[in-house]
Design an enzyme around this catalytic site. Sequence first.
Site, mmCIF file in Angstrom:
data_model
loop_
_atom_site.group_PDB
_atom_site.id
_atom_site.type_symbol
_atom_site.label_atom_id
_atom_site.label_comp_id
_atom_site.label_asym_id
_atom_site.label_seq_id
_atom_site.Cartn_x
_atom_site.Cartn_y
_atom_site.Cartn_z
ATOM 1 N N ASP A 67 36.944 40.555 36.888
ATOM 2 C CA ASP A 67 38.300 40.016 36.131
ATOM 3 C C ASP A 67 38.850 39.272 36.266
ATOM 4 O O ASP A 67 37.982 38.176 37.628
ATOM 5 C CB ASP A 67 39.437 41.540 37.038
ATOM 6 C CG ASP A 67 39.161 42.091 38.514
ATOM 7 O OD1 ASP A 67 38.614 40.854 39.270
ATOM 8 O OD2 ASP A 67 39.831 42.741 38.882
ATOM 9 N N GLU A 126 45.803 43.032 36.287
ATOM 10 C CA GLU A 126 46.705 43.235 36.975
ATOM 11 C C GLU A 126 48.038 43.173 36.474
ATOM 12 O O GLU A 126 48.861 44.000 36.340
ATOM 13 C CB GLU A 126 47.074 41.761 37.887
ATOM 14 C CG GLU A 126 46.297 41.548 38.912
ATOM 15 C CD GLU A 126 46.186 42.627 40.581
ATOM 16 O OE1 GLU A 126 47.249 43.594 40.054
ATOM 17 O OE2 GLU A 126 44.960 42.618 40.730
#
Length: 372
Positions: A67, A126
Amino acid sequence: MTNLIEIRRDLHQIPEVGFKEFKTQAYLLNFIEQLPQEHMQVVTWKTGIVVAIAGTNPMKQIGWRTDMDALPVFEDTALDFQSQHTGFMHACGHDCHMAIALGLVESFAKNRPTQNVVIYFQPAEEGPGGAEPMLEWLRLEQPQLVADEIYALHIAPEYPVGTVATKSGLLFANTSELFIDLKGVGGHAAFPHKTRDMTVAAANLIMQLQTIISRNVNPMDSAVITIGKMTSGTVQNVIAENARLEGTIRTLNADAMAEVKHRIEAICTGIEVAFECSVMIDYGSMYYEVNNEERCANALLEFARDFVGATSYECPAAMTGEDFGYFIKEIPGAMFWAGANCEFGLHHAKLAPDEALIPFNQKFVEAFLRSL
């Protein structure tokens, strides 16, 4: 091998939130472009990147996902390389994740693996969630880049460096953001009878939401509702016309998530009647549970048992949310916790992982992927 700790420090200084990882993407692409390109394919999607390295004798395609995004957190680490973007921080370790992934790209580009390897640099973990749309794009536009099996890691501050902690089955929870807006009638504090006070309504709503877990979820299941932020009003002598609650829902099964949302909606309807106001609910980003495929999780644990410096640990499930769950909903795979040895937890303004985790996990993951 490039100094991956220096790369992590560079990335740590330019944290960017979901789908705004422009500097991050440019940094990653610049690094990748310096590597041998003969057996490499590089494709971009939004602010993400997919790097495919052709194997020498491929029988399958192995995926690794990292990520890229950061959090809207004011850093409080006092590090020499702390965030240069005020109000934003890599407080979840994604800078470490990316450094490890770049190390994998470099190693595989210079010394090709047997199998095809595809490394996904995924934005917006997120929020608002990048895994599901990235996978959808891959299937529609780049089906040749979809892995046959896929793996990932996440740093774990509570474990020592070298820990490889995972389990088969459910590892991380189903999660959903929760935003609730209340609108009433504001007015002068001296004339409350002419208003509909949303501070009072929101306070009542918070208290009622806390009954859902204790009275509507099976005690044998696990679920969480947390309201992390409440805003209302403008000044001390004006009754609030608006209020907003922001929180999160986490459950260990999809049925519990549906029941929790049903009860939230019913309670909000009651608040509308009781306080003569309007209530609007937005569930924001919703992440599917991380449910490790048994074969893949066991392969990680078994490989760690024999890897020098690693500690293999079969850990319990956690209420953590991770949109990697969308990848392994569609593709067999597994995620593991990588020990980071830090007294401060994930999303904390003082999070400072032990950087020794970066070279260790690069070597561990490379060896593991080569073994498949």
